[in-house]
Scaffold this motif. Sequence first.
Motif, mmCIF file in Angstrom:
data_model
loop_
_atom_site.group_PDB
_atom_site.id
_atom_site.type_symbol
_atom_site.label_atom_id
_atom_site.label_comp_id
_atom_site.label_asym_id
_atom_site.label_seq_id
_atom_site.Cartn_x
_atom_site.Cartn_y
_atom_site.Cartn_z
ATOM 1 N N SER A 113 1.007 -1.646 -0.216
ATOM 2 C CA SER A 113 0.156 -0.232 -0.088
ATOM 3 C C SER A 113 0.380 1.439 -0.146
ATOM 4 N N SER A 114 2.265 1.700 0.501
ATOM 5 C CA SER A 114 2.514 2.432 0.951
ATOM 6 C C SER A 114 3.444 2.458 -0.900
ATOM 7 N N PHE A 115 3.279 2.091 -1.302
ATOM 8 C CA PHE A 115 3.766 2.393 -2.713
ATOM 9 C C PHE A 115 3.081 2.051 -3.768
ATOM 10 N N LEU A 116 1.670 2.299 -3.628
ATOM 11 C CA LEU A 116 0.530 2.471 -4.476
ATOM 12 C C LEU A 116 0.439 4.032 -3.628
ATOM 13 N N ASP A 117 0.494 4.231 -2.606
ATOM 14 C CA ASP A 117 0.706 5.504 -1.947
ATOM 15 C C ASP A 117 1.777 6.488 -3.557
ATOM 16 N N GLN A 118 2.826 5.874 -3.441
ATOM 17 C CA GLN A 118 3.800 7.020 -3.754
ATOM 18 C C GLN A 118 3.790 7.502 -5.062
ATOM 19 N N VAL A 119 3.384 6.113 -5.979
ATOM 20 C CA VAL A 119 2.608 5.870 -7.331
ATOM 21 C C VAL A 119 1.681 7.492 -7.459
ATOM 22 N N ARG A 120 0.600 7.529 -6.411
ATOM 23 C CA ARG A 120 -0.638 8.012 -6.474
ATOM 24 C C ARG A 120 -0.071 9.572 -6.140
ATOM 25 N N ASP A 121 1.274 9.774 -4.957
ATOM 26 C CA ASP A 121 1.896 10.903 -4.561
ATOM 27 C C ASP A 121 2.956 11.323 -6.347
ATOM 28 N N ILE A 122 3.774 10.550 -6.982
ATOM 29 C CA ILE A 122 4.387 11.069 -7.606
ATOM 30 C C ILE A 122 3.304 11.899 -9.107
ATOM 31 N N GLY A 123 1.777 11.772 -9.033
ATOM 32 C CA GLY A 123 1.169 11.863 -10.202
ATOM 33 C C GLY A 123 1.150 13.826 -9.418
ATOM 34 N N LYS A 124 0.506 13.626 -8.207
ATOM 35 C CA LYS A 124 -0.086 14.616 -7.645
ATOM 36 C C LYS A 124 1.079 15.673 -7.643
ATOM 37 N N ARG A 125 2.266 15.278 -7.248
ATOM 38 C CA ARG A 125 3.110 16.675 -7.387
ATOM 39 C C ARG A 125 3.852 17.439 -9.015
ATOM 40 N N PHE A 126 3.746 15.733 -9.754
ATOM 41 C CA PHE A 126 3.896 16.473 -11.127
ATOM 42 C C PHE A 126 2.435 17.124 -11.581
ATOM 43 N N PHE A 127 0.747 17.525 -11.269
ATOM 44 C CA PHE A 127 0.494 17.993 -11.722
ATOM 45 C C PHE A 127 0.597 19.890 -10.861
ATOM 46 N N GLN A 128 0.674 19.857 -9.041
ATOM 47 C CA GLN A 128 1.131 20.499 -8.511
ATOM 48 C C GLN A 128 2.639 21.508 -8.851
ATOM 49 N N LEU A 129 3.096 21.079 -10.005
ATOM 50 C CA LEU A 129 4.166 22.332 -10.495
ATOM 51 C C LEU A 129 3.875 23.075 -11.121
ATOM 52 N N PRO A 130 5.006 23.803 -11.992
ATOM 53 C CA PRO A 130 4.346 25.219 -12.308
ATOM 54 C C PRO A 130 4.421 24.655 -14.182
ATOM 55 N N LYS A 131 3.789 25.776 -14.302
ATOM 56 C CA LYS A 131 3.009 25.485 -15.458
ATOM 57 C C LYS A 131 4.589 25.213 -16.687
ATOM 58 N N GLU A 132 5.309 25.881 -16.975
ATOM 59 C CA GLU A 132 7.047 25.640 -18.205
ATOM 60 C C GLU A 132 7.199 24.410 -17.151
ATOM 61 N N GLU A 133 7.142 24.053 -16.340
ATOM 62 C CA GLU A 133 8.094 22.666 -15.488
ATOM 63 C C GLU A 133 6.614 21.779 -16.606
ATOM 64 N N LYS A 134 5.639 21.691 -16.123
ATOM 65 C CA LYS A 134 4.477 20.635 -16.620
ATOM 66 C C LYS A 134 4.887 20.238 -18.214
ATOM 67 N N GLN A 135 5.375 21.601 -19.282
ATOM 68 C CA GLN A 135 4.880 21.747 -20.073
ATOM 69 C C GLN A 135 6.900 20.993 -21.228
ATOM 70 N N LYS A 136 7.081 20.503 -20.080
ATOM 71 C CA LYS A 136 8.707 19.806 -20.666
ATOM 72 C C LYS A 136 8.701 18.553 -21.687
ATOM 73 N N CYS A 137 7.005 18.412 -20.878
ATOM 74 C CA CYS A 137 7.056 17.052 -21.893
ATOM 75 C C CYS A 137 5.437 16.795 -22.455
ATOM 76 N N ALA A 138 5.146 18.131 -22.853
ATOM 77 C CA ALA A 138 3.592 18.132 -23.363
ATOM 78 C C ALA A 138 3.913 17.224 -24.490
ATOM 79 N N ARG A 139 2.515 16.954 -24.865
ATOM 80 C CA ARG A 139 2.465 16.387 -25.754
ATOM 81 C C ARG A 139 2.598 16.714 -27.059
#
Length: 352
Positions: free
Chosen positions: A90-116
């Motif tokens: 379960s702690s690993f599943l939390d980690q998977v959710r957590d990297i997703g949440k932390r990504f979407f909290q990043l500034p726009k320019e940071e997220k755009q680095k891997c834009a489709r």
Amino acid sequence: MAESSKEEIVVGKPVQELRLNPENLPKNYMYDEGGAGFRDALVPSQDDNIPVVDLHRLSSPSTAQQELAKLRHALHSWGCFQVINHGIESSFLDQVRDIGKRFFQLPKEEKQKCAREPNNIEGYGNDIIFSENQRLDWTDRVYIKVQPEDQRKFQFWPPNPIDFRSTVLQYTESIKLLSEVILKAMAKSLNLEEDSFINECGERAVKFLRFNYYPPCPMPDHVLGLKPHADGSVITFLLQDKQEEGLQVLKDDQWFKVPIVPHALLINVGDQMEILSNGIFRSPVHRAVINAENERLTVAMFCTPDPEKEIKPLDKLVNESRPALYRPVKKYTEIYFQYYQQGRRPIEASRI
Ligand SMILES: O=C(O)CCC(=O)C(=O)O
Ligand SMILES: [Fe+2]
């Protein structure tokens, strides 16, 4: 209105930005007919709940038959089930959710680095817009191909959070092992050789991983997180948000809420499994609703066959009393998104 085309006509704004301007939500997000109905789905009854399949019981000789029967019923009636005791911490599943949440909290320019890129689904972004009148989903995504290994395009994988890549690689390995256990059990539940479905997927089976991020929405009764669809996969593993419900599944023409079961993964039958099983397993239509207060994040792993493989009902499941119900399909994922964005089901094209 323009006819729907096969080319993307405009790249939409991230939903995270739209929510900052609630007076001007683009009309493509709005469903006039929504009303409170979207979020008032039924709660499954105790007698007919979405089954919870226990992998410990499935592997123990004294309980295996009972659990297999439960699995078969789940796949036929609901087309989905929750799996527990699956071996992923379960702690690993939390980690998977957590990297997703932390990504979407990043500034726009940071997220755009891997834009489709336009007309391409891989990377960070949202719906591909094929036509002016297309309904849009209230969700931003990261969508990446994680298998086969030599097809990973790391330019579309977020470089941040720093542990994104290692976490995704570990999660992919865990789901790969688990998917083999599940596909074997599904075959056994139909009295087939246990490798039947695994062989159909091939050695170069493809897995896509998608982080679905649903920001809070100012008009939750008139906007959907994800429009009604069935998955194009063989099976999908969905890691739900830990707190926020939102997934609904259609059964007997009614929408039911899919509850959050702690530590469980939800497994959905996809269209290609419905075809392989000659309709015995059902690929359920489902949708995601949103709310005004809280964000929601889910992680979907789509297990799909090698696109070069022809997918058709297994010979052993076709006979005089049950003729083949579907035509063979190939490269299903490619046609899938065209249909999806038009709110249509690609499996209709395969049904005889
Ligand atoms: O986010 C959810 O609850 C549903 C996700 C889903 O259906 C999908 O990604 O295909
Ligand atoms: Fe789905």
